[in-house]
Design a protein around this motif. Sequence first.
Motif, mmCIF file in Angstrom:
data_model
loop_
_atom_site.group_PDB
_atom_site.id
_atom_site.type_symbol
_atom_site.label_atom_id
_atom_site.label_comp_id
_atom_site.label_asym_id
_atom_site.label_seq_id
_atom_site.Cartn_x
_atom_site.Cartn_y
_atom_site.Cartn_z
ATOM 1 N N ALA A 65 0.825 -1.202 0.000
ATOM 2 C CA ALA A 65 0.000 0.000 0.000
ATOM 3 C C ALA A 65 0.861 1.254 0.000
ATOM 4 O O ALA A 65 0.551 2.244 -0.680
ATOM 5 N N GLY A 66 1.962 1.216 0.752
ATOM 6 C CA GLY A 66 2.850 2.368 0.797
ATOM 7 C C GLY A 66 3.465 2.669 -0.552
ATOM 8 O O GLY A 66 3.505 3.834 -0.993
ATOM 9 N N ASN A 67 3.949 1.632 -1.226
ATOM 10 C CA ASN A 67 4.525 1.831 -2.555
ATOM 11 C C ASN A 67 3.507 2.402 -3.526
ATOM 12 O O ASN A 67 3.800 3.305 -4.312
ATOM 13 N N THR A 68 2.279 1.880 -3.480
ATOM 14 C CA THR A 68 1.241 2.333 -4.400
ATOM 15 C C THR A 68 0.862 3.778 -4.137
ATOM 16 O O THR A 68 0.745 4.591 -5.064
ATOM 17 N N CYS A 69 0.669 4.127 -2.854
ATOM 18 C CA CYS A 69 0.284 5.500 -2.512
ATOM 19 C C CYS A 69 1.360 6.506 -2.903
ATOM 20 O O CYS A 69 1.061 7.575 -3.447
ATOM 21 N N VAL A 70 2.623 6.176 -2.617
ATOM 22 C CA VAL A 70 3.707 7.093 -2.979
ATOM 23 C C VAL A 70 3.774 7.256 -4.494
ATOM 24 O O VAL A 70 3.934 8.374 -5.008
#
Length: 372
Positions: free
Chosen positions: A262-267
Motif C-alpha cells: 500500500a505504501g509503494n502504491t500511494c507514494v
Amino acid sequence: QPEQVSTLHRQAGTWYEDQGLATEALRHILAAGDFQWAGRVVEQIGTATLWKWFDWTNLRYWLQQLPASLVHSRPRLCLLSAWVMDFSGQPEAIDPFLRSVESHLQDAGDGGLVARADRLIATTDVSWAVPPLSKDVLSIMAEVTTIRAFTARVRDDLPGAIKLFHRALEMLPSQELHLRAVITGGLADTCFVSGDILTAGSLFPEASAIGWESGNIYMASISARRLAEVQVMRGFLHQAADTYMQMQHVLAKRGVQLAAVAGNTCVGMGELMREWNDLDAAVQQLREGIEHGKQVAGVRILLPGYVSLARALWALGDADGALGAIQEAMHVWEEYHVRRLWGVPPVAAYEARLWLAQGDVASAVQWAQEQG
C-alpha cells in the motif's frame, strides 16, 4: 508453580504449531528456551515472512533471539539473516553469514562449486557450465550469489552486480520461481540505476509476473512500482497510473493487505498527482504512503515519499513544510545508513535544491563544496 512455566510454554508452542500458527508458536518456543525447535520453525516460515508478508522486523527479532552459533550452523538461517541485514541497511554485516553458508557446503563435500563460484565472481568470463550438483546446492549457491549482487549494488559496483545477477540466473534450477523473481527484479533495478531504461522496462514486468506466480508478493509489487517509474521517466504517465491500478486490483482480488505494498502504491500515485499538478491530492496520497512505510520501516517507501512530499508542499507554497519533509528524509537516510538503495538519489541533493529555490545560494554552495 514456577517450575511449570517452561513445560507450559512448550505445550502452548506445540498447540499453536499444530494449528498452523507458527508466529504465535515461536513466542512460546523462545520463552521455553528451545532454540533448536525455534530455529526449525524460523526456517519453515522465514521466506514467506520476508517476501510474502514483508515482515522483516519480526524475522530479525526471531533471529536475534537464537544463539549465534546455531544460526551460523544452519545455512537457511544464515541466508535469512543476510537478507535481514540487507533490508535493514547493514551490508557490512552480510558477509559473515554468507561465508558460513559456503563453509557448510565445503564441509558437505560441495566445496568445488563454492571455490569455482568465488573465482567466477572475480572474473568477467560468463561462459560457465554448472557442474552436476543437487538442486538444493545450486539453489543455495544461487541465493548466495544473489545476495552478493545486492551488496555489490550498494557499493555502487553496478557492472559487478549485473554480472552476479546473471550468474545467479545461470545457477538457479528452473522450478525455483520465488528466487527467480528476486534475481530478475534485482537485475531490472540495477539496469534502471545504470541508465539502461529499456532493458529495465522489459525485465520489471517479468519479475512482477514471476513474483505473483510464486507468492513473492513484495517483489511482485515493488517490480510493478518500478515499472511505473520507468513509464513515468519515458513520459507515459497514464500507463503508469494503469500499472498502479492493476496492482491494486490484483491485491484486492487476492485479499492481500500489506502496508509495504500500500505504501509503494500511494507514494507512486502521489508522485503522479504532483506531476499532474493535483497538489492537494498528491499530498494526501504521499502522507498516506509515508504512514504505511513507517509501519514496516520501509526505507524504499519513506525516502521517495518524503522527497515527493517536499516537492508537492513547495509547489503549494509551504516552504517550511517542504524543508521539514526533507529533514525527515535525512533522518531516515542516517538511521538506516542508506547509500543507493533501489535508485533513490541522495536526499541531501533535494535539500540543496530547496535552498536554491529559496535563493539561499550560500548554503547550496557550502553543501556542494562539502560533498567534493
